[in-house]
Design an enzyme around this catalytic site. Structure first.
Site, PDB file in Angstrom:
ATOM      1  N   ASP A  82     -28.805  -8.445  74.873  1.00 48.25           N
ATOM      2  CA  ASP A  82     -29.351  -9.694  74.698  1.00 48.25           C
ATOM      3  C   ASP A  82     -29.952 -10.106  73.474  1.00 48.25           C
ATOM      4  OD1 ASP A  82     -29.976  -9.832  77.590  1.00 48.25           O
ATOM      5  OD2 ASP A  82     -31.865 -10.477  77.558  1.00 48.25           O
TER       6      ASP A  82
ATOM      7  N   ASP B 161     -28.699  -2.472  77.411  1.00 49.72           N
ATOM      8  CA  ASP B 161     -29.449  -3.834  78.211  1.00 49.72           C
ATOM      9  C   ASP B 161     -30.343  -4.729  76.924  1.00 49.72           C
ATOM     10  OD1 ASP B 161     -30.211  -5.518  80.115  1.00 49.72           O
ATOM     11  OD2 ASP B 161     -32.399  -4.411  80.025  1.00 49.72           O
TER      12      ASP B 161
ATOM     13  N   TYR C 186     -32.602   4.175  84.443  1.00 46.36           N
ATOM     14  CA  TYR C 186     -32.269   3.079  85.411  1.00 46.36           C
ATOM     15  C   TYR C 186     -32.123   3.658  86.881  1.00 46.36           C
ATOM     16  CZ  TYR C 186     -31.449  -1.352  83.044  1.00 46.36           C
ATOM     17  OH  TYR C 186     -31.493  -2.445  82.127  1.00 46.36           O
TER      18      TYR C 186
HETATM   19  C1  IPM Z   1     -28.252  -7.083  82.816  1.00 47.23           C
HETATM   20  C2  IPM Z   1     -29.586  -7.342  83.583  1.00 47.23           C
HETATM   21  C3  IPM Z   1     -29.713  -6.475  84.612  1.00 47.23           C
HETATM   22  C4  IPM Z   1     -29.812  -4.926  83.899  1.00 47.23           C
HETATM   23  C5  IPM Z   1     -30.936  -6.557  85.541  1.00 47.23           C
HETATM   24  C6  IPM Z   1     -30.692  -7.918  86.263  1.00 47.23           C
HETATM   25  C7  IPM Z   1     -31.179  -5.539  86.412  1.00 47.23           C
HETATM   26  O1  IPM Z   1     -30.560  -7.393  82.576  1.00 47.23           O
HETATM   27  O2  IPM Z   1     -27.086  -6.943  83.328  1.00 47.23           O
HETATM   28  O3  IPM Z   1     -28.364  -7.009  81.517  1.00 47.23           O
HETATM   29  O4  IPM Z   1     -30.846  -4.779  83.447  1.00 47.23           O
HETATM   30  O5  IPM Z   1     -29.010  -4.485  83.801  1.00 47.23           O
HETATM   31 MG    MG Z   2     -30.227  -7.577  80.772  1.00 46.02          MG
END
Ligand code: IPM
Ligand code: MG
Length: 347
Positions: A246, A242, A136
């Site tokens: 999800d 990340d 990142y």
């Molecule tokens: C999260 C989101 C962020 C990330 C994005 C919006 C930059 O997906 O907080 O998981 O990738 O960290």
């Molecule tokens: Mg995310």
């Protein structure tokens, strides 16, 4: 205590408004709020996704309550001006490196999980995700190869202090729970991950009471749907965390349910739902505010020293679900503000 309220884009304003109502009901005047624009809203108001006044407010405040950022109308902007830079900038500028994402199934939502109810019921885990480094924040860019072809690149790296720092948060989190930590990496392919694994093993010497295991990220993704109950605490890097968080959210019912806390070394924190700005449903009253309401509860617990108030909010969310309230993501027709009403009624 001062809360920086950063609603952001899309459904961000709707869900943070409900969290604010719940906080008012529970804490009254003990908390004060200052609101500022971020993301596409920041760009429109001040020409930058993280305007200086917003960053200053976040630094001054005792905690940050964040909605979501992202707006397709900004896709054409150069990367530094896109809404996502707001959250990345806040994480970096405030040194918020430890992102805690608990995934626990509310029993009433077993049917909303993408997994069979008997598998889903076992989920009770926390993902500890590093958020100050990795691919990142490495060098990135577009260049041209000697053959004249376009090439994009993003460098993945971690230094040993960054790994040790997040590993300790992982061990401490496991110590306060069931005592099991699984470190997720890709050490069979990546040097970054080999260092990650070596350092996690070194830090483990200070935590003999914690049962440490290691898992490759591809296997972890598979195990998370096969048998999520095997995990207590997962510690992993920025990119893997990340993706896995999800995934864990859908196992636990809905991405509309998962809160998160991102902390610095002093436990000052930014609190946000893990879902995004969902521009497709913004302004329609369809968004589930529970992830943000639960994030507000985490804020009370971790940064503001109000664990009893946090417990009250979490119990009220459970009660609202038990009473049958379901937003669209959970297969129902309850609106955003009706869900807020239901939580308030249960308090
Ligand atoms: C999260 C989101 C962020 C990330 C994005 C919006 C930059 O997906 O907080 O998981 O990738 O960290
Ligand atoms: Mg995310």
């Amino acid at each position: 205590m001062l809360i920086a309220l950063l609603p952001g884009d899309g459904i961000g304003p709707e869900v943070t408004a409900e969290a604010r109502r719940v906080l008012d009901a529970v804490c009254g005047t003990a908390l004060s709020y200052e609101e500022a624009p971020v993301g596409a809203a920041g760009y429109r108001a001040e020409g930058h996704p993280l305007p200086p006044a917003t960053l200053d407010l976040a630094k001054r405040a005792d905690a940050v309550l964040f909605g979501a950022v992202g707006d397709p109308s900004c896709d054409h902007l150069e990367r530094a001006l896109r809404p996502e830079q707001a959250i990345l900038g806040l994480r970096k500028e405030l040194a918020l490196f430890a992102n805690l994402r608990p995934a626990k199934l509310f029993p009433e939502l077993a049917d909303a999980s993408a997994l069979r109810p008997e598998v889903a019921r076992s989920i009770d885990l926390v993902i500890v995700r590093e958020t100050n480094g990795d691919v990142y924040f490495g060098e990135k860019g577009m260049r041209t190869t000697p053959a004249g072809r376009r090439q994009g690149y993003d460098i993945m790296s971690y230094d040993e202090d960054e790994v040790a720092r997040i590993a300790r948060v992982g061990f401490e989190t496991a110590k306060a729970r069931r005592g099991r930590l699984c470190s997720v990496d890709k050490a069979n392919v990546l040097e970054t991950s080999q260092l990650w694994r070596d350092v996690v093993i070194e830090v483990a010497r200070d935590y003999p009471e914690i049962e440490l295991s290691h898992m490759y990220v591809d296997n972890a993704a598979m195990q998370l749907v096969r048998n999520p109950g095997q995990f207590d605490v997962i510690v992993t890097g920025n990119l893997f965390g990340d993706i896995l968080s999800d995934q864990a959210s859908m196992c636990a019912g809905s991405i509309g349910m998962l809160p998160s806390a991102t902390l610095d070394v002093n436990k000052k924190g930014l609190y946000e739902p893990i879902h995004g700005s969902a521009p497709d449903i913004a302004g329609q009253g369809k968004a589930n505010p529970l992830a943000t309401i639960l994030s507000a509860a985490m804020m009370l617990r971790y940064s503001l020293g109000k664990p009893a108030e946090a417990d009250r909010i979490e119990a009220a969310v459970a009660a609202a679900l038990a009473a049958g309230h379901r937003t669209a993501d959970l297969g129902g027709t309850t609106t955003t503000s009706q869900m807020g009403d239901a939580v308030l009624a249960a308090l």
